[in-house]
Design a protein around this motif. Structure first.
Motif, mmCIF file in Angstrom:
data_model
loop_
_atom_site.group_PDB
_atom_site.id
_atom_site.type_symbol
_atom_site.label_atom_id
_atom_site.label_comp_id
_atom_site.label_asym_id
_atom_site.label_seq_id
_atom_site.Cartn_x
_atom_site.Cartn_y
_atom_site.Cartn_z
ATOM 1 N N VAL A 1 13.459 3.241 9.839
ATOM 2 C CA VAL A 1 12.578 3.097 8.687
ATOM 3 C C VAL A 1 11.786 4.391 8.524
ATOM 4 O O VAL A 1 11.288 4.940 9.499
ATOM 5 N N SER A 2 11.671 4.834 7.308
ATOM 6 C CA SER A 2 10.951 6.083 7.042
ATOM 7 C C SER A 2 9.444 5.862 7.086
ATOM 8 O O SER A 2 8.970 4.739 6.948
ATOM 9 N N PRO A 3 8.675 6.923 7.249
ATOM 10 C CA PRO A 3 7.223 6.799 7.205
ATOM 11 C C PRO A 3 6.752 6.489 5.785
ATOM 12 O O PRO A 3 7.512 6.664 4.830
ATOM 13 N N PRO A 4 5.507 6.046 5.623
ATOM 14 C CA PRO A 4 4.985 5.752 4.281
ATOM 15 C C PRO A 4 5.031 6.995 3.394
ATOM 16 O O PRO A 4 4.708 8.089 3.831
ATOM 17 N N TRP A 5 5.459 6.828 2.159
ATOM 18 C CA TRP A 5 5.519 7.926 1.203
ATOM 19 C C TRP A 5 4.178 8.092 0.497
ATOM 20 O O TRP A 5 3.700 9.186 0.295
ATOM 21 N N GLY A 6 3.565 6.982 0.111
ATOM 22 C CA GLY A 6 2.349 7.040 -0.693
ATOM 23 C C GLY A 6 1.062 6.933 0.090
ATOM 24 O O GLY A 6 -0.006 6.920 -0.476
ATOM 25 N N GLY A 7 1.119 6.813 1.386
ATOM 26 C CA GLY A 7 -0.097 6.691 2.165
ATOM 27 C C GLY A 7 -0.325 5.263 2.620
ATOM 28 O O GLY A 7 0.486 4.370 2.362
ATOM 29 N N VAL A 8 -1.429 5.072 3.292
ATOM 30 C CA VAL A 8 -1.782 3.774 3.841
ATOM 31 C C VAL A 8 -3.236 3.477 3.503
ATOM 32 O O VAL A 8 -3.981 4.356 3.068
ATOM 33 N N VAL A 9 -3.636 2.232 3.728
ATOM 34 C CA VAL A 9 -5.035 1.843 3.587
ATOM 35 C C VAL A 9 -5.404 1.052 4.837
ATOM 36 O O VAL A 9 -4.587 0.308 5.378
ATOM 37 N N SER A 10 -6.632 1.251 5.305
ATOM 38 C CA SER A 10 -7.106 0.487 6.465
ATOM 39 C C SER A 10 -8.257 -0.416 6.037
ATOM 40 O O SER A 10 -8.965 -0.120 5.072
ATOM 41 N N THR A 11 -8.417 -1.513 6.754
ATOM 42 C CA THR A 11 -9.466 -2.481 6.440
ATOM 43 C C THR A 11 -10.486 -2.528 7.583
ATOM 44 O O THR A 11 -10.215 -2.055 8.694
ATOM 45 N N ALA A 12 -11.630 -3.124 7.302
ATOM 46 C CA ALA A 12 -12.660 -3.288 8.326
ATOM 47 C C ALA A 12 -12.197 -4.232 9.432
ATOM 48 O O ALA A 12 -12.744 -4.219 10.527
ATOM 49 N N GLY A 13 -11.165 -5.021 9.161
ATOM 50 C CA GLY A 13 -10.614 -5.936 10.156
ATOM 51 C C GLY A 13 -9.562 -5.289 11.041
ATOM 52 O O GLY A 13 -8.783 -5.984 11.686
ATOM 53 N N ASN A 14 -9.526 -3.953 11.069
ATOM 54 C CA ASN A 14 -8.600 -3.187 11.919
ATOM 55 C C ASN A 14 -7.136 -3.405 11.561
ATOM 56 O O ASN A 14 -6.278 -3.474 12.435
ATOM 57 N N LEU A 15 -6.856 -3.514 10.265
ATOM 58 C CA LEU A 15 -5.481 -3.606 9.779
ATOM 59 C C LEU A 15 -5.157 -2.358 8.966
ATOM 60 O O LEU A 15 -6.030 -1.821 8.277
ATOM 61 N N VAL A 16 -3.913 -1.911 9.044
ATOM 62 C CA VAL A 16 -3.424 -0.791 8.241
ATOM 63 C C VAL A 16 -2.228 -1.307 7.448
ATOM 64 O O VAL A 16 -1.318 -1.917 8.020
ATOM 65 N N PHE A 17 -2.233 -1.075 6.131
ATOM 66 C CA PHE A 17 -1.149 -1.507 5.254
ATOM 67 C C PHE A 17 -0.485 -0.303 4.624
ATOM 68 O O PHE A 17 -1.144 0.685 4.301
ATOM 69 N N GLY A 18 0.828 -0.400 4.418
ATOM 70 C CA GLY A 18 1.569 0.653 3.752
ATOM 71 C C GLY A 18 2.946 0.161 3.362
ATOM 72 O O GLY A 18 3.302 -1.000 3.597
ATOM 73 N N GLY A 19 3.736 1.045 2.775
ATOM 74 C CA GLY A 19 5.091 0.707 2.367
ATOM 75 C C GLY A 19 5.990 1.916 2.503
ATOM 76 O O GLY A 19 5.513 3.049 2.514
ATOM 77 N N THR A 20 7.291 1.687 2.608
ATOM 78 C CA THR A 20 8.252 2.770 2.819
ATOM 79 C C THR A 20 9.198 2.904 1.631
ATOM 80 O O THR A 20 9.283 2.015 0.775
ATOM 81 N N THR A 21 9.944 3.990 1.626
ATOM 82 C CA THR A 21 10.920 4.206 0.559
ATOM 83 C C THR A 21 12.126 3.277 0.699
ATOM 84 O O THR A 21 12.911 3.154 -0.227
ATOM 85 N N GLU A 22 12.273 2.608 1.832
ATOM 86 C CA GLU A 22 13.324 1.591 1.993
ATOM 87 C C GLU A 22 12.879 0.235 1.455
ATOM 88 O O GLU A 22 13.635 -0.724 1.491
ATOM 89 N N GLY A 23 11.622 0.117 1.004
ATOM 90 C CA GLY A 23 11.137 -1.129 0.442
ATOM 91 C C GLY A 23 10.535 -2.079 1.455
ATOM 92 O O GLY A 23 10.526 -3.286 1.245
ATOM 93 N N VAL A 24 10.010 -1.553 2.545
ATOM 94 C CA VAL A 24 9.360 -2.385 3.551
ATOM 95 C C VAL A 24 7.851 -2.228 3.413
ATOM 96 O O VAL A 24 7.321 -1.122 3.481
ATOM 97 N N ILE A 25 7.152 -3.335 3.188
ATOM 98 C CA ILE A 25 5.700 -3.365 3.172
ATOM 99 C C ILE A 25 5.265 -3.888 4.538
ATOM 100 O O ILE A 25 5.822 -4.863 5.034
ATOM 101 N N PHE A 26 4.283 -3.238 5.154
ATOM 102 C CA PHE A 26 3.940 -3.583 6.532
ATOM 103 C C PHE A 26 2.437 -3.623 6.772
ATOM 104 O O PHE A 26 1.667 -3.043 6.018
ATOM 105 N N ALA A 27 2.069 -4.322 7.838
ATOM 106 C CA ALA A 27 0.698 -4.344 8.347
ATOM 107 C C ALA A 27 0.753 -3.964 9.822
ATOM 108 O O ALA A 27 1.587 -4.476 10.574
#
Length: 74
Positions: A1-27
């Protein structure tokens, strides 16, 4: 799986969200980097996710292809 293309966002609950060019959205756990959850989208994710609060509930939104995908957080 490739790294995030558009960046990530983090929350105060210690979660990081992002998505890849293969179409995987992750936490990820922000402290350990462990993948906690993923969603197989139908298209590429190029934009950075956003987080917002509505009616006391937190949401994360990502643009996946030409569709906006929104997930509610507990």
């Amino acid at each position: 799986v490739s790294p995030p293309w558009g960046g990530v966002v983090s929350t105060a609950g210690n979660l990081v969200f992002g998505g890849t060019t293969e179409g995987v959205i992750f936490a990820l756990d922000a402290r350990t980097g462990e993948r906690l959850w993923y969603f197989a989208a139908n298209d590429r994710v190029y934009a950075s996710p956003i987080s917002y609060l509505a009616n006391g509930k937190q949401y994360v939104l990502l643009a996946e292809g030409d569709v906006l995908v929104t997930f509610g957080l507990d």
